[in-house]
Design a protein around this motif. Structure first.
Motif, short mmCIF file in Angstrom:
data_model
loop_
_atom_site.label_atom_id
_atom_site.label_comp_id
_atom_site.label_asym_id
_atom_site.label_seq_id
_atom_site.Cartn_x
_atom_site.Cartn_y
_atom_site.Cartn_z
N GLU A 149 -1.96 3.62 5.45
CA GLU A 149 -2.23 2.73 5.36
C GLU A 149 -2.66 1.24 5.77
O GLU A 149 -3.02 0.55 6.06
N GLN A 203 -8.09 -3.64 -1.29
CA GLN A 203 -7.29 -1.93 -1.09
C GLN A 203 -6.74 -1.39 -2.26
O GLN A 203 -7.03 -0.18 -3.06
N LEU A 242 1.12 -1.19 0.23
CA LEU A 242 -0.41 0.06 -0.07
C LEU A 242 0.97 1.50 -0.09
O LEU A 242 0.22 2.57 -0.21
N ASP A 288 -4.02 1.06 9.17
CA ASP A 288 -5.22 0.87 9.26
C ASP A 288 -4.83 -1.07 8.60
O ASP A 288 -6.42 -1.78 8.74
#
Length: 169
Positions: free
Chosen positions: A30, A70, A25, A33
């Motif tokens: 991120e 994602q 990511l 998370d």
């Protein structure tokens, strides 16, 4: 399983989950998370975690799937190498600069590899997973992983040889 037992169970591989998420990511936020999401998913499976032979491999599979979801939703494609485990004797400043330059080159080369090869290099060469574990995480057979890793390493090696031979930069 109580919270203390859960923390003891995930503690050995929590950082690996974060590094894989960061590798995929790019953004630290991120990745944090994603790590939290993975831990929540593991906690929700709390009662059945003991049924898994390898909770770490299961966590890495969840991480990979979550991060790829994602990325698909954002259509982002850049990956970074994350490796915080480099420890060595104090080399000269020239050697440090050369090492940094080489790492930057390797990072650029790996960024250009196909997604599957990038993942395999991250899991095998950076996270030090065994082929059997990578096969479970990526849902591939070990032979395909070995072939993809060999091709990825060959590509990196050829670019580095060309870079050092011709001084391209």
């Amino acid at each position: 399983m109580n919270p203390n037992e859960f923390v003891k169970l995930i503690a050995p591989f929590k950082d690996k989950v974060f590094r894989l998420a960061k590798r995929l990511l790019i953004s630290t936020e991120e990745a944090e998370d994603a790590t939290q999401e993975v831990l929540v998913k593991l906690w929700n499976k709390n009662a059945s975690l003991e049924d898994y032979n390898n909770v770490e491999a299961f966590a890495m599979t969840i991480t990979k799937n979550y991060c790829l979801d994602q990325l698909k939703s954002k259509r982002a494609g850049n990956l970074k190498i994350v490796h915080d485990n480099f420890i060595g004797k104090e080399p000269s400043l020239d050697k440090k600069m050369e090492d940094i330059d080489n790492l930057n080159w390797v990072e650029k080369i790996i960024d250009q590899l196909p997604e599957q090869q990038r993942l395999i290099i991250q899991l095998r060469d950076i996270e030090q997973y065994e082929f059997e574990e990578i096969a479970k995480i990526l849902e591939m057979n070990e032979t395909a992983i070995r072939v993809a890793l060999s091709r990825a390493r060959k590509t990196v090696r050829e670019f580095m040889i060309k870079t050092h031979s011709y001084g391209i930069g």
